[in-house]
Design a protein around this motif. Structure first.
Motif, PDB file in Angstrom:
ATOM      1  N   ASP B  12       0.847  -1.187   0.000  1.00  0.00           N
ATOM      2  CA  ASP B  12       0.000   0.000   0.000  1.00  0.00           C
ATOM      3  C   ASP B  12       0.885   1.241   0.000  1.00  0.00           C
ATOM      4  N   VAL B  14       0.240   4.328   0.477  1.00  0.00           N
ATOM      5  CA  VAL B  14       0.027   5.436   1.412  1.00  0.00           C
ATOM      6  C   VAL B  14       0.870   5.260   2.677  1.00  0.00           C
ATOM      7  N   GLU B  15       1.435   4.056   2.851  1.00  0.00           N
ATOM      8  CA  GLU B  15       2.310   3.845   4.008  1.00  0.00           C
ATOM      9  C   GLU B  15       3.699   4.381   3.678  1.00  0.00           C
ATOM     10  N   THR B  34      -2.419  -4.092  -0.111  1.00  0.00           N
ATOM     11  CA  THR B  34      -3.767  -3.725  -0.544  1.00  0.00           C
ATOM     12  C   THR B  34      -3.979  -4.357  -1.909  1.00  0.00           C
ATOM     13  N   VAL B  35      -5.220  -4.399  -2.347  1.00  0.00           N
ATOM     14  CA  VAL B  35      -5.472  -5.015  -3.648  1.00  0.00           C
ATOM     15  C   VAL B  35      -4.826  -4.160  -4.738  1.00  0.00           C
ATOM     16  N   LYS B  69      -9.949 -11.864   2.835  1.00  0.00           N
ATOM     17  CA  LYS B  69     -10.949 -10.805   2.822  1.00  0.00           C
ATOM     18  C   LYS B  69     -11.155 -10.299   1.390  1.00  0.00           C
ATOM     19  N   SER B 186     -16.159   2.678 -12.065  1.00  0.00           N
ATOM     20  CA  SER B 186     -15.297   2.476 -10.910  1.00  0.00           C
ATOM     21  C   SER B 186     -15.661   1.170 -10.229  1.00  0.00           C
ATOM     22  N   PRO B 187     -14.657   0.491  -9.691  1.00  0.00           N
ATOM     23  CA  PRO B 187     -14.971  -0.762  -9.001  1.00  0.00           C
ATOM     24  C   PRO B 187     -16.046  -0.547  -7.951  1.00  0.00           C
ATOM     25  N   ARG B 188     -16.995  -1.446  -7.925  1.00  0.00           N
ATOM     26  CA  ARG B 188     -18.110  -1.304  -6.980  1.00  0.00           C
ATOM     27  C   ARG B 188     -17.632  -1.568  -5.560  1.00  0.00           C
ATOM     28  N   TYR B 189     -18.459  -1.140  -4.606  1.00  0.00           N
ATOM     29  CA  TYR B 189     -18.133  -1.343  -3.196  1.00  0.00           C
ATOM     30  C   TYR B 189     -18.977  -2.488  -2.655  1.00  0.00           C
ATOM     31  N   ALA B 190     -18.328  -3.417  -2.001  1.00  0.00           N
ATOM     32  CA  ALA B 190     -19.085  -4.518  -1.396  1.00  0.00           C
ATOM     33  C   ALA B 190     -19.314  -4.206   0.071  1.00  0.00           C
ATOM     34  N   PRO B 191     -20.577  -4.119   0.486  1.00  0.00           N
ATOM     35  CA  PRO B 191     -20.837  -3.751   1.883  1.00  0.00           C
ATOM     36  C   PRO B 191     -20.322  -4.804   2.858  1.00  0.00           C
ATOM     37  N   VAL B 192     -19.865  -4.307   4.008  1.00  0.00           N
ATOM     38  CA  VAL B 192     -19.241  -5.176   4.999  1.00  0.00           C
ATOM     39  C   VAL B 192     -20.180  -6.305   5.419  1.00  0.00           C
TER      40      VAL B 192
END
Ligand code: SF4
Ligand code: SF4
Lengths: 678, 257
Positions: B12, B14-15, B34-35, B69, B186-192
């Motif tokens: 990732d 951002v680290e 991260t993916v 995950k 944009s890649p969709r968001y999968a709800p938790v």
């Protein structure tokens, strides 16, 4: 008084119209019961007593529009009394010799009230009809892009208003005239019926037969009309007179800032009307279509296609249109809420500011419908791209900035002392910093200022460092319940490991979530949380902070939704401002009526709607500037700081007003030098 | 149609990235994965294809931190099967990686193989082409859109981006490998909550140890070796200009105008 034939005709009318009306009411009950379950409403007796008292005093109505509310009160009191009048008139019609006219004592008082209230109802009704149809206030119109049911577009609401208005005028007017004719027939006035006696003088020239026919006619217009009106009643907005008190009694009474979790986690959210919980279905029947919620709505005020009023109105028109199939439950495959009630972009325009819920005179909560619809959209992967990205960040990194979790405490590095690590040592105050105060560069400065103030006052406080996650307040309001729960679980677990007495935060959103929504995640009940405005005021009161310098300036204060309207935190920030010596001038919209900055409900992550003519924050800065000669626009919320600094720039108001956090004021007043502050 | 999406996790960005003691690799202590964003776009394009044209979508991923995950998330978004390859952690470079994927792919039915056009941690952006070469099927890189059905059975139409905004429309016969630059949306968001539900009901199929040996079998490693890894030097920084006048002054000083 009535002839036998008249009596029979009236009875037949009652049976037929009553039957039709009953079907209408039964459908409403069945439709509302098809809604999803909600938190149980306990203490029904108390709720109803309270609601009836509030209605009797017209409290919910007088929250705004005072003049209109006065006219409404005329009609309300008159109409309520007319229940008795109607009973009397029935007795008069069916019991030979029954008449109140010409009697004193109790009957005299009854007559006097009916006489005066009739005039008040007529006055109120004429005034409201003049307002609606001649003055045509802008507040009764919708933004051009607001989705409206075809029957609303075709003028359904004004037509309904006209029908109801004319019905009231005829019903009450005919009764009043009838009384006057009665007096004229008897050839003398009645001191208990002053206005009817005045009117009767005008009828003195009419013959006996004409007067007799006239009284019968008036009875029929007054009483027959009610019966004829019955079947229309459940379809009309006039229904509010019955449903509003019930709706007020059954209102959600848990804290404003506590959202109910979806009843079915595997299938959350609302796609069709009956996916809404039953109280939200009841809302549309209570709605009087007054648009007061729309007036208070920052999204509508700034030009977006969101109108909380239109949402309720559309729901109602749809429910009227499909009453039979909705009631029987065979409307599977019926239209979705997004087809008839509201457009998708409008659903995402809500800032979850609660203004609509607060202002509604009949206890409606359109905001909750919007959150339910968002839950459905998010669950189907249909959140707007910007929201989806933020949700992914929060899921992976625990903050909305998409920043490294390890960088969360970095703002504190620039301090010349180390903030204790609450994970490692007991502290009196645990500071839950929140995303904006941790990551946004402008807010970081305020965070450092707060740290220095507390340090100088000798407060024992600590932070969670990189273990803190977003508290999730706005995630819940964006409709991502699962992620909210996950964040709450992580934070609750981290806090369970720490020893502290109280939590404080500078962020009203975080404050709301921790205070109202973390209960289920924490053993031993909700946290003791305070907003830093309360903490700072306490420190002034205890003498641990002293304002050495009194700031010689004028300032106005913006109530953040999640501190003020949601949690009643009105006084503490004002106390701090005064303690610093600032002269406080209030904006017209303050406290409960505060106008949202536009950042809540996840709006801060989304682009402006293309229809926006002026951002809510810009509208607000304009309001502050109109006060004249105000130096500071004081805020007590990190999001407000960024929103209003931007708005001052985008409206070109630099140099006219400066956005200050209450911590800025305190630092200056207690004499923390600028060097120390930065 | 059988769609297979190859995915992996990457550091990732951002680290704060640190180079380890050897000076040739990233320090793993605080490394977060991260993916690979491009793989996420490949998955999205695959899901869109599946939704419009039917078929079955399988995700194949290398074992790494939080890969489960990522795979459950793929299922929540609409993937039908997910495979995790274990024991390939030390595989070097895209040649080795391609060999690992090829071994898995030859045992799976596949018409269309989608993967990200590049990854933050790859050095050549050649994963797709090498997999294609090993499978002996055609490959198109920098793809932004895939459509099925236009040219007929066994073909897809793809949009390939060139620099300067030029887009080519290509017809390609299946099976094929596509390196996805960006999905149509944009890649969709999968709800938790959906991911959690899936986690309880679905399983990740695990394929053990395609192993380091395959990399060698495919031609003796990647042909690359890392000599040194350093953080880029910080430049002198940008000069912030206040207005057009300052800009003109700079341009004049540089002799541009
Ligand atoms: S919560 Fe605020 S923004 Fe949302 S609909 Fe109500 S008034 Fe409008
Ligand atoms: S929801 Fe309430 S405030 Fe809004 S139009 Fe209906 S009655 Fe009026």
């Amino acid at each position: 008084m009535l002839t036998t034939a008249e009596r029979i005709v009236f009875l037949i009318l009652v049976v037929v119209c009553g039957g039709l009306a009953f079907r209408g009411f039964a459908n409403i009950v069945r439709i509302v019961r098809r809604g999803r379950k909600a938190e149980p409403r306990e203490g029904l007796l108390g709720r109803f007593l309270q609601a009836f008292l509030d209605v009797a005093l017209q409290r919910p109505v007088f929250k705004t529009r005072p003049l209109v509310s006065v006219f409404h009160a005329f009609i309300f009191f008159g109409f309520s009394f007319y229940l008795l009048v109607n009973v009397n008139d029935l007795l008069e019609a069916y019991v030979s010799g029954w008449s109140m006219i010409g009697r004193g004592g109790v009957a005299g008082v009854f007559n006097l009230l009916s006489d005066l209230l009739s005039v008040l109802v007529l006055t109120g009704m004429v005034a409201l009809l003049v307002r609606r149809f001649l003055a045509k206030p802008k507040s009764l119109e919708f933004n051009a892009s607001v989705k409206l049911h075809p029957r609303v577009v075709a003028g359904g609401v004004p037509r309904d208003s006209l029908i109801v208005g004319v019905f009231i005028l005829l019903h009450v007017g005919a009764r009043w005239v009838g009384t006057a004719l009665h007096l004229a027939k008897e050839g003398h006035g009645d001191p208990w019926l002053p206005t009817a006696s005045l009117l009767a003088a005008g009828f003195s020239g009419l013959g006996e037969a004409a007067l007799e026919t006239g009284t019968h006619l008036c009875w029929w217009v007054a009483m027959g009309l009610i019966v004829l009106f019955l079947p229309y009643f459940p379809r009309s907005k006039h229904l509010h007179l019955m449903v509003a008190p019930v709706n007020l009694a059954l209102e959600k009474r848990t804290p404003r800032g506590l959202l109910e979790a979806p009843p079915d986690a595997a299938n959350p959210g609302a796609k069709e009307l009956t996916d809404l919980s039953w109280p939200l279905l009841l809302d549309s029947y209570a709605c009087i279509m007054c648009n007061r919620c729309q007036d208070a709505c920052p999204a509508h005020a700034t030009g977006t296609p969101l109108s909380p009023a239109a949402l309720e109105i559309n729901k109602r028109y749809y429910a009227n249109e499909h009453a039979a199939s909705l009631a029987s439950g065979d409307n599977t495959g019926g239209a979705g809420l997004l087809d008839f009630a509201i457009s998708e972009d409008a659903v995402w325009s809500c800032t979850s500011c609660y203004a609509c819920v607060r202002i509604c005179p009949v206890g409606n909560a359109p905001m909750f419908d919007l959150i339910e619809m968002r839950r459905g959209l998010v669950f189907d992967g249909a959140a707007p791209d910007e929201v989806a990205e933020v949700l992914r960040h929060l899921d992976e990194k625990g903050n909305s900035f998409g920043e490294s979790a390890r960088k969360r405490p970095r703002w504190a590095k620039k301090l010349d002392f180390k903030i204790p690590d609450a994970r490692k040592q007991p502290v009196e105050y645990l500071w839950f910093v929140g995303d904006f105060a941790s990551y946004d560069p402008q807010c970081q400065e305020i965070s450092r200022t707060v740290a220095r103030i507390l340090n100088s006052a000798g407060i024992d406080f600590g932070i969670l460092y990189e273990t803190e996650r977003s508290a999730g307040n706005d995630i819940r309001r964006v409709g991502e319940e699962g992620l909210f729960e996950s964040l709450a679980e992580q934070n609750a677990a981290a806090l369970a490991e720490c020893e502290f007495e109280k939590i404080f935060t500078t962020d009203p959103h975080t404050f709301n979530a921790l205070k109202n929504e973390y209960g289920p995640f924490v053993d031993g009940g909700p946290f003791d949380v305070v907003h830093y405005s309360t903490l700072l005021l306490d420190l002034f009161t205890q003498g641990r902070l002293e304002a050495g310098t009194q700031l010689k300036a004028r300032g106005t204060y913006h109530d953040p939704c999640f501190l003020g309207r949601y949690n009643g935190g009105f006084e503490a920030p004002r106390g701090v401002i005064r303690a610093c010596g600032l002269e406080l001038v209030e904006m017209p919209r303050s406290r409960e009526n505060s106008f949202c900055c536009g950042a809540g409900g996840g709006r801060i992550w989304m682009k402006d709607h293309p229809d926006v003519v002026e951002r809510p924050s810009e509208n607000r800065i304009r309001e502050a500037l109109e006060l004249g000669a105000v130096d500071y626009f004081v805020v007590a919320c990190p999001k407000d700081l960024t929103m209003y600094r931007d708005a001052v720039k985008s409206t070109g108001s630099e140099g006219q007003i400066a956005v200050k956090d209450i911590a800025d004021l305190v630092a200056e007043a207690i004499g923390l030098s600028a060097a120390e502050v930065n | 149609m059988k769609i297979v999406v190859l995915m992996k996790r990457v550091p990732d960005l951002v680290e704060d990235l640190e180079v380890d003691g050897s000076g040739k690799a990233l320090a793993t202590e605080h490394l977060k994965l991260t993916v690979n964003e491009f793989d996420d776009h490949a998955l999205e394009e695959g899901l869109l294809l599946k939704e419009t044209s039917g078929g079955e979508l399988t995700v194949v991923a290398l074992d790494a931190a939080d890969v489960d995950k990522m795979l459950f998330t793929a299922l929540a978004k609409g993937a039908d099967r997910v495979l995790k390859i274990t024991g390939a952690a030390n595989v070097e470079g895209n040649t080795g990686l391609a060999a690992v994927f090829e071994e898995v792919l030859s045992a799976q039915e596949h018409d269309l193989i989608l993967t990200g056009v590049q990854a933050a941690d790859d050095r050549d952006g050649q994963l797709g082409p090498i997999v294609a070469a090993l499978l002996d099927v055609p490959c198109v890189e920098v793809v932004t859109q895939v459509e099925v059905g236009e040219p007929g059975e066994g073909m897809v139409t793809v949009h390939k981006e060139y620099s300067g905004g030029v887009v080519a429309e290509l017809e390609i016969s299946l099976p094929a490998v596509l390196g996805i630059q960006a999905a149509r949306q944009s890649p969709r968001y999968a709800p938790v909550s959906k991911v959690r539900q899936i986690q309880q009901s679905a399983t990740i199929e695990t394929l053990a140890g395609a192993g380091e040996s395959s990399g060698a079998a495919a031609g003796g490693g990647s042909g690359f070796s890392v000599v040194e890894m350093t953080a880029p030097e910080t430049g002198a920084g940008a000069q912030m200009l206040a207005g057009v006048d300052e800009l003109m002054a700079v341009l004049e000083a540089k002799g541009v105008v």
